[in-house]
Design an enzyme around this catalytic site. Structure first.
Site, PDB file in Angstrom:
ATOM      1  N   TYR A 127      10.373  40.130  26.495  1.00  0.00           N
ATOM      2  CA  TYR A 127       9.013  40.527  26.884  1.00  0.00           C
ATOM      3  C   TYR A 127       8.207  39.239  26.907  1.00  0.00           C
ATOM      4  CZ  TYR A 127       4.732  43.490  26.431  1.00  0.00           C
ATOM      5  OH  TYR A 127       3.528  44.141  26.597  1.00  0.00           O
ATOM      6  N   HIS A 132       2.238  39.853  32.338  1.00  0.00           N
ATOM      7  CA  HIS A 132       2.725  41.223  32.179  1.00  0.00           C
ATOM      8  C   HIS A 132       2.345  41.768  30.804  1.00  0.00           C
ATOM      9  CE1 HIS A 132       5.359  44.730  32.259  1.00  0.00           C
ATOM     10  NE2 HIS A 132       5.924  44.303  31.139  1.00  0.00           N
ATOM     11  N   ARG A 141      -4.244  48.963  24.613  1.00  0.00           N
ATOM     12  CA  ARG A 141      -4.970  48.560  23.404  1.00  0.00           C
ATOM     13  C   ARG A 141      -6.287  47.857  23.696  1.00  0.00           C
ATOM     14  NH1 ARG A 141       0.327  47.320  22.569  1.00  0.00           N
ATOM     15  NH2 ARG A 141      -0.009  45.145  23.169  1.00  0.00           N
ATOM     16  N   GLU A 198      11.223  46.658  36.778  1.00  0.00           N
ATOM     17  CA  GLU A 198      10.704  45.433  36.184  1.00  0.00           C
ATOM     18  C   GLU A 198      11.374  44.259  36.888  1.00  0.00           C
ATOM     19  OE1 GLU A 198       9.242  46.653  31.738  1.00  0.00           O
ATOM     20  OE2 GLU A 198      11.227  45.719  31.914  1.00  0.00           O
ATOM     21  N   GLN A 237       9.346  56.070  27.420  1.00  0.00           N
ATOM     22  CA  GLN A 237       9.039  54.939  26.544  1.00  0.00           C
ATOM     23  C   GLN A 237       7.753  55.170  25.750  1.00  0.00           C
ATOM     24  OE1 GLN A 237       9.082  51.179  28.568  1.00  0.00           O
ATOM     25  NE2 GLN A 237       8.319  50.037  26.812  1.00  0.00           N
ATOM     26  N   TYR A 241       8.624  54.664  21.767  1.00  0.00           N
ATOM     27  CA  TYR A 241       8.733  53.238  21.426  1.00  0.00           C
ATOM     28  C   TYR A 241       8.105  52.845  20.094  1.00  0.00           C
ATOM     29  CZ  TYR A 241       3.916  51.743  22.530  1.00  0.00           C
ATOM     30  OH  TYR A 241       2.562  51.534  22.532  1.00  0.00           O
ATOM     31  N   THR A 254      20.258  48.852  34.498  1.00  0.00           N
ATOM     32  CA  THR A 254      19.741  47.518  34.743  1.00  0.00           C
ATOM     33  C   THR A 254      20.547  46.961  35.907  1.00  0.00           C
ATOM     34  OG1 THR A 254      19.192  47.170  32.412  1.00  0.00           O
ATOM     35  CG2 THR A 254      19.402  45.209  33.784  1.00  0.00           C
ATOM     36  N   THR A 346       9.458  41.112  32.359  1.00  0.00           N
ATOM     37  CA  THR A 346       8.800  41.257  33.657  1.00  0.00           C
ATOM     38  C   THR A 346       7.993  40.008  34.011  1.00  0.00           C
ATOM     39  OG1 THR A 346       8.625  43.623  33.272  1.00  0.00           O
ATOM     40  CG2 THR A 346       7.273  42.710  35.021  1.00  0.00           C
TER      41      THR A 346
END
Length: 418
Positions: A127, A132, A141, A198, A237, A241, A254, A346
């Site tokens: 990540y 992204h 958030r 992604e 997700q 998550y 993937t 991503t």
């Protein structure tokens, strides 16, 4: 570095993705052959098993290229990697004394079926793209808390499923999962309605390690790169998550492009990572240009209709390089294996048109994008074909990866229905 001329004339086109400067590695078969290793040159494939049999190439005392993966060759080490590339350039260069023998080993790419180029040992997804991470964090958030506290200090990742890594062209089935909307009292079992892509790059580990390694050692251990699409069920997700991260949301598929572009081919395109907001700890500090200037593009084509380009960005937008990701991956003592695959995370840029996922492009579904066909998309519809394209552009030549393509099929009937 200018274009290196080949006697395979199609390789000398400045726009062709497979010039002599590239020589990407893949696995192919034809109507008359089983899967084996090959090298793309122009619109042809050099059959390396045939070339090995003919004595044109020899990298080991025993055959290496008669198998449907590049793992055995990768395991020979970096000196073998350098020697093979040098020999291939010698064989395929304009004026080569080996032209007649090599011509007998050429296969038209149009007659070949491409397969997984590597047996994926394990798969880790990161990540590590700041744009992204900031976009996604802002959605959930707010901008003031968009990046987790650790994000600017370590490349965050999770262990994915090697068993569901597929080669470009493999169709993807919309998954079922446990979903819970923000206003639902209880979760429900249903097909994912917010299925996404992604846009990523994948780094393939070519040298094993069984101890913590430096960033430079990690860079040396990377064999090459592929385009990577980490298909994502955003609604699955969102429910699953917290607190451990993605699980079933990322387990469906993937996709990777069929050709491994080596680090040697990408050397002219090295570039630096962005300026750091905080100094990184020694084990993941930058030790030189570790990213690459690679233009990336995503197209979406509804079933039976033309494609629309929905995103354009560049690999140089990453905050952490693959070498830093690999070095960090090793810090707790985890052995890294030949054939391990690392997804970059991503890759998005600063503008809306640079966003590498539909989640960002539609801002969580609140701002659907309009295709050239006039249709709207917030997430992927059944029958849509998504294509990832990557090219590094040099002086009179292009280094391409081969497209990374996948079509979304409708969900099957409830697999648990009685």
């Amino acid at each position: 570095m200018p274009l290196m001329k080949s006697w395979v004339t199609s390789a000398n086109d400045a726009a062709h993705p497979f010039p002599l400067n590239n020589l990407p590695y893949g696995v192919f078969s034809t109507a008359g052959t089983e899967e084996r290793c090959g090298v793309a040159i122009g619109d042809m494939i050099l059959d390396l098993y045939a070339a090995e049999e003919a004595g044109l190439v020899a990298v080991s005392d025993s055959p290496v290229f008669d198998v449907p993966y590049w793992n055995d060759f990768m395991d020979l080490g970096s000196e073998a990697w350098k020697a093979l590339r040098a020999r291939l350039i010698e064989i395929l260069a304009e004026g080569s004394a080996d032209r007649a023998a090599a011509e007998a080993c050429l296969v038209p790419m149009a007659e070949a079926t491409l397969h997984m180029p590597v047996a994926v040992s394990e798969y880790t997804d990161f990540y590590a793209g700041r744009h992204h991470a900031f976009n996604v964090g802002t959605m959930f958030r707010g901008p003031e808390n968009a990046l987790p506290p650790n994000w600017l200090h370590i490349p965050i990742g999770y262990n994915g499923r090697a068993s569901s890594v597929y080669v470009s062209g493999t169709e993807v089935r919309r998954p079922w999962g446990q979903l819970k909307g923000p206003n639902d009292e209880m979760p429900r079992w249903a097909p994912s309605a917010r299925f996404d892509i992604e846009l990523e790059m994948g780094a393939i580990v070519g040298t094993a390690s069984d101890r913590p390694i430096t960033v430079q050692e990690a860079d040396d251990n990377i064999f090459g790169y592929v385009l990577l699409n980490d298909w994502s069920a955003r609604d699955i997700q969102a429910w699953e998550y917290q607190p451990l991260g993605p699980f079933q949301a990322k387990a469906t598929a993937t996709s990777i492009s069929p050709w491994i572009v080596t680090k040697a081919a990408l050397e002219p395109f090295r570039c630096d990572t962005p300026e750091r907001e905080f100094e990184l700890l020694d084990h993941i500090k930058d030790c030189g240009p570790m990213l690459y200037d690679i233009d990336l593009e995503v197209t979406l084509a509804p079933e039976g209709k033309p494609a629309t380009t929905i995103a354009r960005t560049n690999y140089n937008e990453m905050y952490y390089s693959a070498a830093q990701q690999l070095a960090h991956h090793s810090t707790a003592g985890s052995p890294m294996n030949v054939g391990d695959l690392l997804g970059s995370g991503t890759i998005s840029g600063p503008e809306k048109q640079n966003r590498g996922s539909l989640l960002e492009l539609s801002w969580g579904g609140k701002e659907p994008l309009t295709l050239d066909t006039g249709e709207a998309r917030s997430f992927i519809a059944d029958g849509d074909t998504l294509t990832l394209i990557g090219n590094a552009r040099g002086d009179g030549f292009t280094i391409g990866f081969g497209d990374c393509v996948g079509t979304l099929l409708p969900a099957l009937e409830d697999p648990y229905a009685r």
